[in-house]
Write an enzyme that holds these catalytic residues in place. Structure first.
Site, short mmCIF file in Angstrom:
data_model
loop_
_atom_site.label_atom_id
_atom_site.label_comp_id
_atom_site.label_asym_id
_atom_site.label_seq_id
_atom_site.Cartn_x
_atom_site.Cartn_y
_atom_site.Cartn_z
N GLU A 1 -13.21 -3.30 11.58
CA GLU A 1 -13.70 -2.04 10.98
C GLU A 1 -14.38 -2.30 9.63
OE1 GLU A 1 -11.63 0.29 8.43
OE2 GLU A 1 -9.62 -0.47 8.87
N LYS B 1 -17.52 7.49 4.42
CA LYS B 1 -16.37 7.06 5.21
C LYS B 1 -16.45 7.83 6.52
CE LYS B 1 -11.31 7.52 5.18
NZ LYS B 1 -10.15 7.98 4.40
N VAL C 1 -10.66 3.40 11.42
CA VAL C 1 -10.03 2.94 12.66
C VAL C 1 -10.47 3.84 13.82
CG1 VAL C 1 -7.82 2.73 13.87
CG2 VAL C 1 -8.07 1.80 11.56
N ALA D 1 -7.13 11.08 11.81
CA ALA D 1 -7.81 11.09 13.10
C ALA D 1 -7.57 9.80 13.88
CB ALA D 1 -9.32 11.30 12.89
N ASP D 2 -7.07 8.77 13.21
CA ASP D 2 -6.74 7.51 13.91
C ASP D 2 -5.73 7.77 15.04
OD1 ASP D 2 -8.28 6.38 11.91
OD2 ASP D 2 -6.64 5.25 10.97
N LYS E 1 0.17 2.39 7.00
CA LYS E 1 0.34 2.17 5.56
C LYS E 1 1.57 2.95 5.05
CE LYS E 1 -4.31 2.86 5.02
NZ LYS E 1 -4.96 2.37 6.22
N1 PSU Z 1 -6.45 -0.80 6.66
C1 PSU Z 1 -6.50 -1.33 5.41
N2 PSU Z 1 -7.25 -0.66 4.47
C2 PSU Z 1 -7.93 0.50 4.76
C3 PSU Z 1 -7.87 1.05 6.08
C4 PSU Z 1 -7.11 0.36 6.99
O1 PSU Z 1 -5.89 -2.38 5.15
O2 PSU Z 1 -8.59 1.06 3.87
C5 PSU Z 1 -8.62 2.35 6.39
C6 PSU Z 1 -8.93 2.48 7.89
O3 PSU Z 1 -10.32 2.63 8.04
C7 PSU Z 1 -8.19 3.72 8.33
C8 PSU Z 1 -8.26 4.55 7.07
O4 PSU Z 1 -8.79 4.34 9.46
O5 PSU Z 1 -7.92 3.57 6.07
C9 PSU Z 1 -7.31 5.73 7.11
O6 PSU Z 1 -7.91 6.81 6.44
P1 PSU Z 1 -7.33 8.32 6.62
O7 PSU Z 1 -5.92 8.22 6.14
O8 PSU Z 1 -8.21 9.19 5.74
O9 PSU Z 1 -7.47 8.65 8.07
#
Ligand code: PSU
Ligand code: MN
Length: 312
Positions: free
Chosen positions: A27, A89, A109, A144-145, A162
């Site tokens: 990604e 993004k 993702v 949305a992942d 995370k």
């Molecule tokens: N993994 C990492 N760092 C990141 C991400 C994943 O080590 O920054 C990113 C991915 O692109 C994932 C996004 O889809 O963080 C999640 O964002 P959100 O919580 O807004 O869906």
């Protein structure tokens, strides 16, 4: 299939897919929004090199110049890394508008899975997926992942979700969406910067062939995505109490500054890098590299599996 003019495969990626050779999708939001420059560029290059060293072809994915690009060259990686958070993004809802405008965007993702599936790539490596944010019962902030994992047949190798998230709610939603969660060499669901969240992954596989056997069946049944939860290497893992402290401080700062929506994850990751004096960044890089290696092994096992041979 999407309209061909929106999808551009790099020549090496196209040749590998044509020949049934292993390919690993990567990604680009992690490049534009996940890490500071120039660490993001070094990480992107090194992850591609590791995939190659393990016998697979890397396909970093981004939205550039009105195309979904699958397989980038070094100048493309530089452009993404240097643009950083000035790039968009791209989540699923943003794809059409970004292609229409020709803007530069890192793919999350969710969007990378979507693009990988369009291209015919089955295995994808990232750091950690998005999930259910803490306080989601009020904010409704659910990545949305998770939705994409429920519907798109791609295996995502990650170090769990995370730990800034509510991991128990994240696993609940994955269950609701029908997503198999496979601990790689572990029964535990890892927590990104640490190896064990205290929650169970649900399934376990101890090597790439083990994973490939499950993936072959999942994809033959057209059942959507699979999460492969590969813990951060022991030597790179952070102390749980320490990272929990940084997360609490970062969450309070996000709250005080009114950070919401797609800005939340980049804000929290950046804050934690600052609070840890860069140690969380080193851990993040180590876990992404580890995921790239494991994903390449899984892509190799999948490419040589009897089911893959039959499908060709
Ligand atoms: N993994 C990492 N760092 C990141 C991400 C994943 O080590 O920054 C990113 C991915 O692109 C994932 C996004 O889809 O963080 C999640 O964002 P959100 O919580 O807004 O869906
Ligand atoms: Mn969100």
């Amino acid at each position: 299939m999407p309209h061909p003019s929106y999808l551009t495969l790099g020549s090496e990626v196209a040749a590998a897919l044509e020949a049934g050779k292993p390919v690993v999708a990567l990604e680009s939001t992690i490049i534009t929004h996940g890490m500071p420059h120039p660490d993001n560029l070094a990480m992107a290059r090194r992850v591609e090199a590791l995939v190659r060293a393990e016998g697979a072809v890397p396909a970093t994915i981004a939205i550039m110049d009105g195309r979904i690009r699958v397989g980038l060259d070094d100048a493309d990686l530089e452009r993404l890394a240097e643009t950083g958070q000035a790039a968009a993004k791209a989540s699923r809802r943003d794809v059409a508008a970004l292609l229409a405008s020709g803007a530069l965007a890192g793919t999350t993702v969710a969007t990378t899975m979507q693009a990988a599936a369009m291209a015919g790539i089955r295995v994808f490596a990232t750091g950690g997926i998005g999930g259910v944010h803490r306080g989601a019962s009020e904010s409704f902030d659910v990545s949305a992942d998770l939705e994409e994992l429920g519907r798109t047949p791609v295996a995502v190798v990650c170090a769990g979700a995370k730990a800034i998230l509510d991991l128990s709610k994240t696993l609940e939603v994955l269950e609701t969406k029908g997503v198999p969660v496979i601990g790689y060499g572990t029964d535990a669901f890892p927590a990104f910067w640490t190896r064990d969240s205290g929650l169970k992954a649900g399934l376990r596989a101890d090597d790439a062939a083990d994973v490939a056997r499950i993936l072959s069946v999942q994809f033959a049944l057209a059942m959507g995505g699979v999460l492969i939860a590969n813990p951060i290497p022991e030597a790179a893992a952070m102390d749980k109490a320490e990272i929990d402290g940084f997360i609490a401080t970062a969450l309070a700062a996000a709250d005080a500054e009114g950070i919401a929506g797609k800005a939340v994850t980049p804000f929290l990751l950046g804050k934690i890098v600052a609070l840890s004096g860069g140690r969380s960044l080193a851990a993040n890089i180590a876990l992404v590299e580890n995921n790239a290696r494991v994903a390449a092994g899984i892509a190799r096992a999948l490419a040589s599996s009897p089911a893959a041979q039959r499908q060709r």
